[in-house]
Design a protein around this motif. Structure first.
Motif, PDB file in Angstrom:
ATOM      1  N   GLY A  15       0.321  -1.769   0.615  1.00  0.00           N
ATOM      2  CA  GLY A  15      -0.077  -0.265  -0.254  1.00  0.00           C
ATOM      3  C   GLY A  15       0.978   1.610  -0.121  1.00  0.00           C
ATOM      4  O   GLY A  15       2.416   1.104   0.354  1.00  0.00           O
ATOM      5  N   ALA A  16       0.335   2.339  -0.199  1.00  0.00           N
ATOM      6  CA  ALA A  16       1.139   3.486  -0.032  1.00  0.00           C
ATOM      7  C   ALA A  16       0.331   4.362   0.949  1.00  0.00           C
ATOM      8  O   ALA A  16       0.990   5.276   0.229  1.00  0.00           O
ATOM      9  CB  ALA A  16       0.821   4.466  -1.856  1.00  0.00           C
ATOM     10  N   GLY A  17      -0.994   4.080   1.197  1.00  0.00           N
ATOM     11  CA  GLY A  17      -0.788   4.882   2.568  1.00  0.00           C
ATOM     12  C   GLY A  17      -0.635   4.970   3.775  1.00  0.00           C
ATOM     13  O   GLY A  17       0.148   4.066   3.635  1.00  0.00           O
ATOM     14  N   SER A  18      -0.552   6.649   4.265  1.00  0.00           N
ATOM     15  CA  SER A  18       0.280   6.646   5.444  1.00  0.00           C
ATOM     16  C   SER A  18      -0.287   5.664   6.704  1.00  0.00           C
ATOM     17  O   SER A  18      -1.198   4.191   6.764  1.00  0.00           O
ATOM     18  CB  SER A  18      -0.042   7.395   5.922  1.00  0.00           C
ATOM     19  OG  SER A  18       0.159   9.095   5.346  1.00  0.00           O
ATOM     20  N   PRO A  19      -0.040   5.268   7.751  1.00  0.00           N
ATOM     21  CA  PRO A  19      -0.473   3.866   8.564  1.00  0.00           C
ATOM     22  C   PRO A  19      -1.659   4.408   8.851  1.00  0.00           C
ATOM     23  O   PRO A  19      -2.259   5.274   8.803  1.00  0.00           O
ATOM     24  CB  PRO A  19       1.146   3.664   9.489  1.00  0.00           C
ATOM     25  CG  PRO A  19       2.000   4.896   9.031  1.00  0.00           C
ATOM     26  CD  PRO A  19       1.890   5.580   8.003  1.00  0.00           C
ATOM     27  N   LEU A  20      -2.315   2.870   9.810  1.00  0.00           N
ATOM     28  CA  LEU A  20      -3.548   2.856   9.927  1.00  0.00           C
ATOM     29  C   LEU A  20      -4.359   4.699  11.337  1.00  0.00           C
ATOM     30  O   LEU A  20      -3.158   4.470  11.923  1.00  0.00           O
ATOM     31  CB  LEU A  20      -3.684   2.148  10.815  1.00  0.00           C
ATOM     32  CG  LEU A  20      -5.568   1.861  11.900  1.00  0.00           C
ATOM     33  CD1 LEU A  20      -6.153   1.847  10.798  1.00  0.00           C
ATOM     34  CD2 LEU A  20      -5.133   0.748  12.326  1.00  0.00           C
ATOM     35  N   ALA A  21      -4.702   5.102  11.142  1.00  0.00           N
ATOM     36  CA  ALA A  21      -4.994   6.200  11.965  1.00  0.00           C
ATOM     37  C   ALA A  21      -6.850   6.169  11.928  1.00  0.00           C
ATOM     38  O   ALA A  21      -7.938   6.378  11.513  1.00  0.00           O
ATOM     39  CB  ALA A  21      -5.121   8.130  11.042  1.00  0.00           C
ATOM     40  N   LEU A  22      -6.811   5.755  13.038  1.00  0.00           N
ATOM     41  CA  LEU A  22      -8.188   5.322  13.046  1.00  0.00           C
ATOM     42  C   LEU A  22      -9.410   6.424  13.258  1.00  0.00           C
ATOM     43  O   LEU A  22     -10.168   6.153  12.931  1.00  0.00           O
ATOM     44  CB  LEU A  22      -7.961   4.809  14.856  1.00  0.00           C
ATOM     45  CG  LEU A  22      -7.011   3.158  14.984  1.00  0.00           C
ATOM     46  CD1 LEU A  22      -7.315   2.797  16.326  1.00  0.00           C
ATOM     47  CD2 LEU A  22      -8.151   2.265  14.455  1.00  0.00           C
ATOM     48  N   GLY A  23      -8.922   7.618  13.574  1.00  0.00           N
ATOM     49  CA  GLY A  23      -9.533   8.783  13.960  1.00  0.00           C
ATOM     50  C   GLY A  23     -10.222   9.269  12.336  1.00  0.00           C
ATOM     51  O   GLY A  23     -11.063   9.740  12.233  1.00  0.00           O
ATOM     52  N   ARG A  24      -9.395   8.722  11.636  1.00  0.00           N
ATOM     53  CA  ARG A  24     -10.069   9.161   9.862  1.00  0.00           C
ATOM     54  C   ARG A  24     -10.902   7.988   9.161  1.00  0.00           C
ATOM     55  O   ARG A  24     -11.082   8.920   8.624  1.00  0.00           O
ATOM     56  CB  ARG A  24      -8.779   9.184   9.442  1.00  0.00           C
ATOM     57  CG  ARG A  24      -7.850  10.054   9.590  1.00  0.00           C
ATOM     58  CD  ARG A  24      -6.316  10.243   8.549  1.00  0.00           C
ATOM     59  NE  ARG A  24      -5.176  11.528   9.101  1.00  0.00           N
ATOM     60  CZ  ARG A  24      -4.136  11.248   8.052  1.00  0.00           C
ATOM     61  NH1 ARG A  24      -3.871  10.314   7.690  1.00  0.00           N
ATOM     62  NH2 ARG A  24      -3.232  12.085   8.574  1.00  0.00           N
ATOM     63  N   LEU A  25     -11.013   7.291  10.010  1.00  0.00           N
ATOM     64  CA  LEU A  25     -12.610   5.980   9.680  1.00  0.00           C
ATOM     65  C   LEU A  25     -13.546   6.619   9.944  1.00  0.00           C
ATOM     66  O   LEU A  25     -13.690   7.674  10.516  1.00  0.00           O
ATOM     67  CB  LEU A  25     -12.225   4.663  10.152  1.00  0.00           C
ATOM     68  CG  LEU A  25     -10.726   4.379  10.540  1.00  0.00           C
ATOM     69  CD1 LEU A  25     -10.653   2.697  10.833  1.00  0.00           C
ATOM     70  CD2 LEU A  25     -10.461   3.622   8.720  1.00  0.00           C
ATOM     71  N   ARG A  26     -14.746   5.933   8.847  1.00  0.00           N
ATOM     72  CA  ARG A  26     -15.933   6.921   9.213  1.00  0.00           C
ATOM     73  C   ARG A  26     -16.510   5.797  10.214  1.00  0.00           C
ATOM     74  O   ARG A  26     -16.030   4.983  10.751  1.00  0.00           O
ATOM     75  CB  ARG A  26     -16.824   5.671   7.795  1.00  0.00           C
ATOM     76  CG  ARG A  26     -16.902   6.702   6.805  1.00  0.00           C
ATOM     77  CD  ARG A  26     -17.525   6.352   5.253  1.00  0.00           C
ATOM     78  NE  ARG A  26     -19.024   6.108   5.512  1.00  0.00           N
ATOM     79  CZ  ARG A  26     -20.220   6.352   5.207  1.00  0.00           C
ATOM     80  NH1 ARG A  26     -19.872   5.635   3.808  1.00  0.00           N
ATOM     81  NH2 ARG A  26     -21.633   6.587   5.548  1.00  0.00           N
ATOM     82  N   PHE A  27     -17.532   6.309  10.563  1.00  0.00           N
ATOM     83  CA  PHE A  27     -18.376   5.926  11.759  1.00  0.00           C
ATOM     84  C   PHE A  27     -18.162   5.707  13.132  1.00  0.00           C
ATOM     85  O   PHE A  27     -17.211   4.725  13.891  1.00  0.00           O
ATOM     86  CB  PHE A  27     -18.665   4.201  11.641  1.00  0.00           C
ATOM     87  CG  PHE A  27     -19.559   3.421  10.670  1.00  0.00           C
ATOM     88  CD1 PHE A  27     -20.995   4.288  10.980  1.00  0.00           C
ATOM     89  CD2 PHE A  27     -19.096   3.766   9.518  1.00  0.00           C
ATOM     90  CE1 PHE A  27     -21.480   3.895   9.553  1.00  0.00           C
ATOM     91  CE2 PHE A  27     -19.857   3.010   8.171  1.00  0.00           C
ATOM     92  CZ  PHE A  27     -21.415   3.586   8.332  1.00  0.00           C
ATOM     93  N   PRO A  28     -16.814   6.872  13.797  1.00  0.00           N
ATOM     94  CA  PRO A  28     -16.665   7.876  14.943  1.00  0.00           C
ATOM     95  C   PRO A  28     -16.923   7.112  16.073  1.00  0.00           C
ATOM     96  O   PRO A  28     -16.015   6.701  16.892  1.00  0.00           O
ATOM     97  CB  PRO A  28     -16.153   9.533  14.438  1.00  0.00           C
ATOM     98  CG  PRO A  28     -17.279   9.624  14.031  1.00  0.00           C
ATOM     99  CD  PRO A  28     -17.780   8.365  12.556  1.00  0.00           C
ATOM    100  N   SER A  29     -18.147   6.618  16.120  1.00  0.00           N
ATOM    101  CA  SER A  29     -18.765   6.351  17.822  1.00  0.00           C
ATOM    102  C   SER A  29     -18.374   5.096  17.401  1.00  0.00           C
ATOM    103  O   SER A  29     -18.458   4.821  18.884  1.00  0.00           O
ATOM    104  CB  SER A  29     -20.449   6.021  17.362  1.00  0.00           C
ATOM    105  OG  SER A  29     -20.671   5.439  16.123  1.00  0.00           O
ATOM    106  N   LEU A  30     -17.404   4.024  16.692  1.00  0.00           N
ATOM    107  CA  LEU A  30     -17.007   2.560  17.048  1.00  0.00           C
ATOM    108  C   LEU A  30     -15.052   2.804  17.783  1.00  0.00           C
ATOM    109  O   LEU A  30     -14.354   2.099  17.426  1.00  0.00           O
ATOM    110  CB  LEU A  30     -16.652   2.402  15.292  1.00  0.00           C
ATOM    111  CG  LEU A  30     -18.213   1.689  15.208  1.00  0.00           C
ATOM    112  CD1 LEU A  30     -18.331   1.251  13.675  1.00  0.00           C
ATOM    113  CD2 LEU A  30     -19.040   0.615  15.898  1.00  0.00           C
TER     114      LEU A  30
END
Length: 269
Positions: A15-30
């Motif tokens: 992959g070419a993306g930056s490491p996992l950023a939980l705060g950028r994922l959809r459904f922030p309540s999760l």
């Protein structure tokens, strides 16, 4: 509308993306559950033998432990590009136009065992985790269903649009559909030359991938079940309400010599 897909066991490396950023994922309540599950997966991966047992890995799959160990620092790619296999091959995200990617990003969600409900364009790493995986070998440790179901179900219950659930039952249990009009689980069936209808197994995934692709190309903007069913009929798909009075929808695929026909012809009556 929202189209809910299962993930796949197989995933592309790199992959070419930056490491996992939980705060950028959809459904922030999760976010809280995501943080806890990722932490548990990384902790489990510190013991190779325990990971192999908990994840039920075969001799040729032990490299999956390293994937989990580096899940926080590994490169990422968009979810629809990360997952592979029959469903995702049929969907063929690599050939989506920019406009279609925008539709998918808004309307398609994947049910990850690691991250819960994620958007089609969310950047995710490669990992190994299934809906029935164990995060600890200790007796009484919480299952993924117990960790995800309440938060995932609440996230879907907040929506008031059309929900089309193409997930397998195991993954659907991680975020149950709300019990309301316009929330439908889709079952794929096959009709043979004699008119008999039966459950579809392997080609179930292909049919779901093709249907998702068709919905993306159509704009995935249906506001009601009736509107969706009219579109399906106009396009030649046999998508219908289940006869038992439930909220399930049935996608009936004609068979050709014992197996569904090729590509879009397999869905169209």
């Amino acid at each position: 509308m929202l189209i809910l897909l299962p993930p796949s066991e197989t995933k592309r490396d790199g992959g070419a993306g930056s490491p996992l950023a939980l705060g950028r994922l959809r459904f922030p309540s999760l976010h809280a559950v995501r943080r806890d599950v990722v932490g548990a997966v990384v902790a489990l991966s510190a013991d190779h033998a325990d990971s192999v047992r908990a994840l039920k890995l075969g001799p040729k799959q032990t490299g999956e432990v390293e994937r989990n160990r580096t899940v926080r620092s590994a490169p990422t790619m968009r979810a629809l590009e990360r997952y592979t296999g029959v469903l995702y091959d049929a969907l063929d995200a690599g050939s989506l136009s920019d406009v279609e990617w925008a539709v998918a990003a808004e309307s398609v969600v994947v049910q990850s065992a690691l991250l819960g409900l994620i958007g089609a364009a969310d950047e995710v790493p490669a990992y190994r985790l299934s809906f029935d995986s164990r995060l600890s070998l200790e007796r009484g440790a919480a299952s993924l269903k117990k960790r995800w179901a309440a938060a995932g179900g609440a996230a879907l219950a907040e929506r008031d649009d059309l929900l089309l659930d193409l997930r397998s039952e195991g993954y659907a249990a991680l975020a149950p559909l709300p019990d309301r009009e316009g929330a439908h689980y889709v079952r794929v069936l096959a009709r043979d030359d004699n008119g008999h209808v039966r459950a579809l197994n392997h080609f179930n995934k292909q049919a779901k991938g093709l249907l998702t692709r068709a919905l993306i190309e159509a704009g995935a903007s249906f506001r009601s079940t009736a509107e969706l069913l009219r579109w399906a009929a106009d396009e030649g798909y046999e998508l219908r309400a289940a006869a038992d009075g439930s909220r399930e929808l049935e996608l009936v695929v004609p068979e050709v010599r014992g197996v569904p026909g090729r590509l879009m012809a397999a869905l169209r009556a």
